[in-house]
Write a protein that holds these residues in place. Structure first.
Motif, PDB file in Angstrom:
ATOM      1  N   VAL A 124      74.275 123.120  40.304  1.00  0.00           N
ATOM      2  CA  VAL A 124      74.918 121.887  39.882  1.00  0.00           C
ATOM      3  C   VAL A 124      74.991 120.940  41.080  1.00  0.00           C
ATOM      4  O   VAL A 124      76.043 120.704  41.660  1.00  0.00           O
ATOM      5  CB  VAL A 124      76.328 122.143  39.314  1.00  0.00           C
ATOM      6  N   ARG A 125      73.842 120.457  41.414  1.00  0.00           N
ATOM      7  CA  ARG A 125      73.731 119.550  42.546  1.00  0.00           C
ATOM      8  C   ARG A 125      74.628 118.342  42.350  1.00  0.00           C
ATOM      9  O   ARG A 125      74.672 117.759  41.273  1.00  0.00           O
ATOM     10  CB  ARG A 125      72.269 119.101  42.631  1.00  0.00           C
ATOM     11  N   ARG A 126      75.306 117.959  43.369  1.00  0.00           N
ATOM     12  CA  ARG A 126      76.242 116.855  43.178  1.00  0.00           C
ATOM     13  C   ARG A 126      75.534 115.517  43.102  1.00  0.00           C
ATOM     14  O   ARG A 126      74.505 115.312  43.743  1.00  0.00           O
ATOM     15  CB  ARG A 126      77.308 116.865  44.276  1.00  0.00           C
ATOM     16  N   THR A 127      76.104 114.638  42.312  1.00  0.00           N
ATOM     17  CA  THR A 127      75.502 113.317  42.128  1.00  0.00           C
ATOM     18  C   THR A 127      76.454 112.210  42.549  1.00  0.00           C
ATOM     19  O   THR A 127      76.164 111.037  42.346  1.00  0.00           O
ATOM     20  CB  THR A 127      75.121 113.102  40.658  1.00  0.00           C
TER      21      THR A 127
ATOM     22  N   ASP B 267      71.010 121.478  36.017  1.00  0.00           N
ATOM     23  CA  ASP B 267      71.566 120.265  35.406  1.00  0.00           C
ATOM     24  C   ASP B 267      70.501 119.220  35.145  1.00  0.00           C
ATOM     25  O   ASP B 267      69.581 119.039  35.895  1.00  0.00           O
ATOM     26  CB  ASP B 267      72.652 119.676  36.295  1.00  0.00           C
TER      27      ASP B 267
ATOM     28  N   ASP C 273      71.484 115.925  33.343  1.00  0.00           N
ATOM     29  CA  ASP C 273      72.049 114.575  33.360  1.00  0.00           C
ATOM     30  C   ASP C 273      72.946 114.297  34.553  1.00  0.00           C
ATOM     31  O   ASP C 273      72.542 113.711  35.525  1.00  0.00           O
ATOM     32  CB  ASP C 273      72.872 114.338  32.091  1.00  0.00           C
TER      33      ASP C 273
ATOM     34  N   GLY D  28      75.025 116.386  36.450  1.00  0.00           N
ATOM     35  CA  GLY D  28      75.553 117.489  37.234  1.00  0.00           C
ATOM     36  C   GLY D  28      76.290 118.490  36.398  1.00  0.00           C
ATOM     37  O   GLY D  28      76.884 119.413  36.914  1.00  0.00           O
TER      38      GLY D  28
ATOM     39  N   ALA E 227      76.241 121.551  33.842  1.00  0.00           N
ATOM     40  CA  ALA E 227      75.305 122.553  33.339  1.00  0.00           C
ATOM     41  C   ALA E 227      75.299 122.514  31.828  1.00  0.00           C
ATOM     42  O   ALA E 227      76.339 122.444  31.188  1.00  0.00           O
ATOM     43  CB  ALA E 227      75.730 123.922  33.824  1.00  0.00           C
TER      44      ALA E 227
END
Lengths: 508, 286
Positions: free
Chosen positions: A265-268, B113, B115, B117, B119
């Protein structure tokens, strides 16, 4: 097979008192494909931000010198390098001659040409942050011991530098073990393009770790290890490709990095992270971090998995040639489609013409050996019963397969046979076939000669070496009456010679 | 076919396109409904190094994905990308073989992910970036097992479901066209087709797309704006003058509807900086 040494094993052979390696601060226990690579000097060779390959850069940013000097005198550097450590302990109030560092410290020896001491001294003095002290070296003949043979000609002048907090540093270092450093280490990936040098990474990590408002001198980055490329030779300086193993000063810093820049869940966005230019770039590039321990575990898994795949390819029925080169062949995009010559196969043919048959309704539980026997029935010449079918291209679970025949003539014999004798395969091991009776669900096998673009597409996927052999076989085993246009001497080789050719594995 | 020695990307065949756009999850793909790709045969026209193509083949459930680009050097890089993406992938890949491994602990999987971030908890799928990139660098990429490898991906799964071709697709068929497609993607390509082939080339392209799609199939078009044509022409003097062009991007909807597509679904403007463009989704009517 790439040998690797699990950390535990490597450690067992190393005393903890002094580092085993003679001089380098690079982590010795880190498994690599070549242990000598461990001693390769690591330099802060800057890269043009556009990523173009450059020759050795002769003028790195001046601030790089400061970053590299801090790394050269980091806790980790002192901890790892017993020579440096002993000079610190036995020396003059913590000062180390700059010349020594420039010529011995792995992070500095890569600089080419080596910067002048005057320039470095200027840089250090210009820093507001009071982490390092620098002074003119008062040289005396008795100091010659510091320099060693290589600089014996010039023992006069120069500077010496020290950590301002060197006594505390030494005390701290004394307590630390390999495991302590491992716990303070993280693997980072997707380092923004503009920070892909040792010096820039150090500053990048600093900005992500230290609060912008903090004015205390600190040195979060202790050590940077750039993984060498598999093709690097010992002594090559690894290039930064966006990832690195980094040791930081405290456990908290390591944990925070992994927490702030998670792998999954790479941060955006910048939620909960200080909004600095570096952080913004980190988000943009997908910067992420995992603990060193996790990286170690994945490394072992990767190597084991890799070996499994190599073994699978080595024993596979799939025709991929040399196991290790499989995918370069598979991946090679076929170039211009050449128009196949009409009906005749000669040595210039890209693939054997008219030798491919697509079969439907084979039993899904059958196997290649059974299919070979089943489809060799038309070929009854003595000694050549299994020479008609060159290869059975079948995958378990399918009810179709391709047959590669030794020649177009064999194709004709085969299709004629099954046209005259409708047969269904009654079970996975049926090698003769049964006449399909109306009451059963058994379907007769159907044979279709593959032609045109479909035929070309099929052979395009066959590795060139194998395709070539098939062409040679088709050219040679057809009789002269079938192929009046045969060219080339090999066309007239006796069939026996072809049979002696090494066969591919046929194991199930 | 574009020569790999050409220095200006006359076909929009930018080299190093993805250095400035280092996202494995393309926002343009994320905005499209998943149903477009599930079980589908997909063609990506102008695939460059295949980042979008690989993403669709790996994580969108497509049955077969073909990337085509006029530049053979880019296509070579696309094959490398495919191998790279495979090398990072979770080893526990193929769902269809899971029954055979019931006794072994099932690795928890989470879709990377797409969109924002978050899941997605949809169907269990493999983790795309399981291995760090450093291992490919240190130990070389992982071999791709054969299709019949019992623990590996099947023919309709990544990477076996993905092929790249070097071709001028507007003017030449590729082998996969014969079976047709359920979806054709044209991301940031229409300008280049238009500039190189002029109005006639563009029309040919649209008609080709229509002809290879099944009824009900989808054409995803991300057209560049007319204003950007001028800059492209300035930077590539070899391109013909714009004065020959009568058609404009604003005409595309009308043209496509005339050819036999339904009205487009406008999925808005995606992307940051200079890359905000509409994504239009057309469905083939007949």
């Amino acid at each position: 097979m790439f040998p690797f040494i699990p950390r535990k094993v490597a450690q067992a052979g190393k005393s903890t008192a002094a580092t085993a390696s003679s001089s380098q601060s690079r982590r010795n226990t880190l498994p690599t494909t070549s242990t000598t690579r461990d001693s390769a000097a690591e330099g802060g060779q800057p890269v043009d931000v556009k990523g173009k390959r450059k020759a050795v850069d002769t003028d790195p940013a001046v601030e790089d010198y400061y970053s590299l000097l801090c790394l050269a005198l980091s806790d980790h550097a002192i901890w790892a390098d017993s020579h440096l450590r002993s000079r610190l302990i036995n020396g003059s109030d913590g000062y180390i001659p700059l010349r020594y560092l420039l010529s011995h410290s792995p992070v500095l020896t890569g600089l080419d040409p080596s910067p002048s001491e005057t320039v470095v001294a200027k840089v250090v003095r210009a820093q507001e942050c009071a982490f390092l002290d620098i002074r003119v070296l008062v040289s005396a003949p008795s100091r010659a011991a510091w320099y060693g043979k290589d600089s014996a000609e010039d023992v006069l002048g120069g500077y010496e530098v020290r950590r301002r907090d060197w006594p505390e540093a030494l005390r701290r270092i004394h307590q630390l073990t390999e495991d302590d450093w491992a716990a303070r280490s993280v693997y980072v990936e997707n380092i923004p393009f503009q920070y892909r040098t040792t010096a820039a990474i150090a500053r990048f990590i600093h900005s992500l770790t230290v609060s912008p408002s903090s004015s205390e001198p600190s040195m979060p980055t202790q050590h940077i290890w750039l993984p060498p490329h598999v093709q690097d030779k010992p002594g090559d300086q690894p290039k930064c490709k966006g990832f690195a193993l980094i040791s930081v000063s405290t456990l908290a810093q390591a944990e925070n990095l992994a927490h702030d820049w998670p792998w999954d869940v790479r941060r955006t966005d910048l939620y909960n992270v200080a909004d600095t230019a570096e952080a913004q770039e980190a988000v943009k590039f997908g910067f992420r971090v995992m603990p060193r321990a996790r990286w170690d575990a994945l490394r072992e898994e990767y190597l084991a998995y890799r070996q499994t795949l190599l073994d699978a390819l080595a024993y596979s029925e799939h025709e991929t040639g040399e196991a290790q080169e499989t995918n370069t062949v598979e991946e090679h995009a076929p170039s211009h489609a050449t128009a196949p010559s009409l009906l005749t196969t000669d040595l210039s043919s890209p693939y054997p013409q008219g030798c491919l048959v697509f079969v439907r309704n084979v039993h899904p539980e059958t196997n290649k050996t059974t299919l070979r026997a089943l489809f060799s029935q038309p070929f009854t010449e003595s000694g050549a019963a299994d020479a008609g079918v060159d290869y059975v291209d079948f995958s378990k679970g399918m009810d179709t397969c391709y047959l590669r025949l030794a020649s177009a003539r064999h194709t004709q014999l085969l299709t004629a046979f099954f046209a005259a004798n409708s047969k269904a395969q009654n079970g996975g091991l049926d090698t003769t076939g049964v006449a399909p009776s109306p009451g059963t669900t058994l379907k007769a096998v159907t044979l279709e000669v593959v032609e045109g673009i479909r035929e070309e597409l099929y052979w395009n996927k066959v590795p060139e070496k194998v395709r070539r052999q098939a062409v040679e076989k088709a050219t040679a085993t057809s009789t002269a009456s079938d192929q009046p246009e045969n060219v080339g001497e090999e066309a007239f080789e006796p069939a026996e010679k072809k049979r002696k050719r090494k066969r591919r594995k046929r194991d199930e | 076919m574009a020569s790999s020695s050409s220095s200006t990307p006359i076909h929009g065949n930018y080299h190093g396109y993805y250095i400035k756009r280092p996202f494995a999850n393309d926002p343009r793909v994320a905005v499209l409904p998943a149903s477009i790709f599930e079980g589908a045969r997909v063609l990506d026209v102008g695939c460059n190094e295949g980042w979008v193509t690989c993403e669709i083949a790996q994580s969108k459930g497509a049955k077969k994905v073909v990337g085509v680009d006029i530049d053979d050097k880019l296509v070579r890089l696309a094959w490398k990308r495919r191998r790279h993406v495979w090398t990072l992938q979770d080893p526990f890949t193929s769902g269809k073989h899971q029954e055979e491994h019931e006794t072994q602990p099932v690795r928890k999987r989470r879709k990377v992910d797409g969109d924002n971030g978050e899941a997605e908890a949809s169907k269990p799928s493999l983790q795309a970036d399981y291995f760090p990139a450093s291992f490919e660098h240190m130990f070389s990429p992982l071999p791709i097992p054969p299709v019949d490898y019992p623990d590996g991906p099947g023919r309709t799964e990544f990477p076996h479901n993905l092929t790249f071709r070097a071709a001028d697709w507007v003017n030449n068929e590729i082998l996969e066209d014969k079976e047709g497609y359920d979806a054709v993607l044209a991301f940031s390509i229409s300008k280049w087709i238009h500039l190189n082939g002029e109005d006639e080339g563009l029309m040919r392209f649209f008609r080709r797309v229509h002809s290879v799609l099944r009824v009900g199939g989808t054409f995803v078009l991300e057209p560049q704006e007319w204003e950007s044509y001028h800059k492209a022409r300035r930077m590539n003097p070899k391109l013909k003058s714009l004065e020959h062009l009568k058609l404009r991007p604003d005409d595309f909807e009308r043209i496509l509807r005339d050819i036999g597509f339904g009205p487009p679904e406008h999925l808005g403007k995606i992307g940051e900086g200079g890359f905000k463009r509409p994504i239009d989704v057309y469905t083939k009517l007949n």
